[in-house]
Scaffold this active site. Structure first.
Site, short mmCIF file in Angstrom:
data_model
loop_
_atom_site.label_atom_id
_atom_site.label_comp_id
_atom_site.label_asym_id
_atom_site.label_seq_id
_atom_site.Cartn_x
_atom_site.Cartn_y
_atom_site.Cartn_z
N HIS A 149 -6.93 -10.40 -21.52
CA HIS A 149 -6.94 -11.11 -20.49
C HIS A 149 -7.39 -12.43 -21.11
O HIS A 149 -7.83 -12.78 -22.23
CB HIS A 149 -8.45 -10.65 -19.93
N ASP A 204 -14.23 -6.22 -25.69
CA ASP A 204 -14.31 -6.58 -24.34
C ASP A 204 -14.22 -5.33 -23.50
O ASP A 204 -13.09 -4.86 -23.31
CB ASP A 204 -12.95 -7.27 -23.84
N GLN A 257 -13.16 -3.69 -18.35
CA GLN A 257 -12.66 -2.78 -17.74
C GLN A 257 -12.96 -1.41 -18.03
O GLN A 257 -12.83 -0.43 -17.43
CB GLN A 257 -10.88 -2.82 -17.75
N LYS A 275 -17.95 -5.53 -11.93
CA LYS A 275 -16.78 -4.52 -11.78
C LYS A 275 -17.30 -3.28 -11.92
O LYS A 275 -16.78 -2.08 -11.98
CB LYS A 275 -15.93 -4.96 -13.12
N CYS A 291 -4.53 -12.83 -14.57
CA CYS A 291 -4.87 -13.35 -15.87
C CYS A 291 -4.31 -13.00 -17.06
O CYS A 291 -5.21 -12.95 -18.34
CB CYS A 291 -6.42 -13.37 -15.73
#
Lengths: 150, 424
Positions: B139, B216, B219, B242, B381
């Protein structure tokens, strides 16, 4: 008619599938590239400008149905128009897609471009409808940089 | 039990092993609404998740009863607010498997967490000629901070490629690790391809080569069990909104030893112990990295979201999504002209990026919106990823614990209608 079928009128779908003036104009003396990073649209507008009159106009590129049909109908409307006439048409078109044409605009002034009046119901799609026009204006001004809707 | 105790009470065990989706849906007020006269079908949870009532009410309750600045008031409601905020931090720390609550820094977002590392760690540790190793599927939030750092330090950016199925080509990792790799920063779950990356294995190899690892988790954390000690990573960035929490809150897990050595990111109030006109001493962890008044209510709301996810159970959520994605891939494959990107096996996340031949993603999203279906269209993104896929844009449906097979059916029906309108 629902807002959506107003947006995707047959004329628009037709110009999307069979875009007019969709080629690279040989002998163009003006051109510009337009970019809509949000949806990945990219368009090139080519002009043959003589004494302030658009003799020939064409476009190429990829984009959604609205942006491609808008480019196609724009090229069809501008052949033979003066630079000032093109600018005036852009202003009317812009007013229609951003604020809606009802009442304030005579549809006859916009001719076939009036099919884009449904765009005003979809604010996120205004950029799609105006990308070709912004690119055209950059070409008319002789700007070299890429025009972006962002 | 008084209200404060209710808010502080922690839920650790799920109520059942299987997810009852109809019961779950009742906890999300927004799912009752209609758009364009049709029931909302929300398939954009990879962008932001919807919020359960208890999270919404936690925010409301905090502002009604306990609002005060934290860590400084000598009065009761400030103490209560501090207890709630720090309680939320402890919940998040346990949720991620951190050794200590001091290893959890609250930020505005996962993006800010990654920027924190790129600035506070990167500027001290990355030198000219060093390699910053990323992947081609990052991303922009895990790409741009490193581009800025690399330009400033004249460091090299390198990328682990992914194959046709969206899996990382780990031979690239080994190739680059022979060079001066200072940090490997990668996503655990792609927000477009749905790929789940083997971060534990990658961390091990990177550590063996002396590199630091940032994961990261924006998600992955909402959708699967993530344990930072098991992964072994040095940093993990996550996003609150999220994972059923409020927007404006996210965080960074960092290994204590590495955080202690780092300089602060932002300067200001709260992050100092002692200040003179010319100098200052930094506060202890995690406050060293939390300058200024924090997003207090949102932090407390995130703690409630963690409770909610624990009550439903990450394993149950993961299994529910796995079934849903499998069903969605089968149903989408029935539609001629649909191409699904990313892994086609079961081990994948719930983001499904597709293209439909002859219909631009942006048109498709507008047409689906008219059916009440919220999907994302564009590059999500991840412009370089789309350049690699050689498509300007995709349409992405992403699922979460409240989505149903009936909603997948509506998506498929929406695709058919779109094809019809476009005469395909």
């Amino acid at each position: 008619m629902s807002a959506l079928s107003e947006l995707y009128q047959e004329v628009i779908l037709d110009h999307h599938k069979k875009p007019r003036n969709f080629y690279k104009l040989k002998g163009a003396n003006r051109s510009a590239e337009g970019d809509n990073p949000l949806c990945g649209d990219r368009i090139y507008v080519y002009l043959q400008l003589e004494d302030g009159v658009i003799r020939e106009i064409s476009f190429q590129g990829t984009g959604c149905a609205i942006s491609r049909a808008s480019a196609s109908l724009m090229t069809a409307s501008l052949k033979g128009k003066t630079q000032a006439e093109a600018e005036s048409l852009f202003k009317k078109f812009h007013r229609m897609v951003t604020r809606g044409g009802n009442g304030s605009l005579d549809p006859a002034e916009l001719g076939k471009l009036a099919v884009f009046s449904g765009v005003s119901e979809f604010p996120v799609r205004v950029k799609c409808a105006t990308l070709a026009w912004h690119t055209l204006r950059a070409a008319l001004k002789g700007k070299e940089e890429i025009v972006s809707t962002e | 039990m008084n209200e404060l105790a209710t808010l502080t009470k922690e839920v650790k065990e799920p109520v059942s092993e299987r997810l009852d989706v109809e019961a779950v849906r009742k906890e999300f007020p927004i799912l009752k609404r209609e758009v364009h006269g049709k029931p909302l079908v929300y398939l954009d949870s990879a962008a932001t998740s919807q919020k359960p009532l208890e999270v919404i009410e936690t925010l409301n309750h905090f502002y009604r009863t306990t609002n005060a600045n934290i860590h400084r008031g000598i009065y009761l409601i400030s103490e209560e607010a501090t207890a709630l905020y720090e309680g939320a931090r402890k919940k998040v720390a346990r949720f991620l498997g951190a050794r200590s609550w001091r290893e959890v820094i609250f930020t505005r977002s996962a993006t800010e967490a990654i920027n924190l590392v790129a600035y506070a760690w990167g500027r001290e540790n990355v030198k000219a000629g060093d390699v910053i190793l990323l992947t081609e599927m990052e991303h922009h939030s895990n790409l741009i901070p490193w581009q800025l750092l690399a330009k400033e330090k004249e460091a090299r950016l390198e990328f682990i490629r992914f194959d046709n199925e969206g899996h990382l080509q780990l031979e690239d990792l080994d190739t680059y690790l022979k060079e001066k790799v200072k940090i490997v920063a990668l996503t655990q779950m792609s927000n477009v391809l749905g790929t789940i990356n083997p971060v534990k294995e990658i961390t091990k190899r990177a550590h063996d080569a002396g590199a630091v690892v940032l994961v990261d988790g924006a998600q992955s954390v909402p959708h699967m069990r993530v344990n930072v000690q098991e992964i072994g990573c040095d940093f993990l960035a996550f996003s609150g909104h999220k994972m059923c929490g409020p927007s404006g809150i996210g965080g960074l897990y960092g290994r204590k030893e590495i955080l202690e050595k780092m300089n602060p990111f932002l300067g200001g109030g709260e992050m100092i112990l002692e200040v003179t006109l010319r100098d200052a001493r930094w506060n202890e962890l995690p406050y060293k990295f939390e300058a200024g008044t924090q997003s207090i209510a949102d932090g407390i709301g995130l703690g409630k979201a963690v409770d909610f996810l624990n009550r439903i159970g990450l394993d149950a959520i993961c299994e529910h999504e796995r079934e849903l994605v499998e069903y969605a891939m089968n149903r989408l494959n029935e539609v001629e002209g649909v191409k699904i990107y990313g892994p086609h096996d079961e081990e994948r996340g719930s983001a499904l990026a597709i293209t439909l031949e002859g219909v631009h993603p942006h048109d498709l999203a507008s047409l689906l919106d008219a059916e009440g279906i919220a999907v994302r269209a564009g590059h999500h993104c991840t412009m370089p990823l789309h350049q690699k896929l050689e498509v300007p844009a995709t349409t992405r449906a992403s699922f979460y614990l409240y989505n149903t097979k009936e909603e997948v059916d509506k998506l498929v029906e929406g695709l058919r209608k779109s094809k019809e309108l476009f005469g395909i």
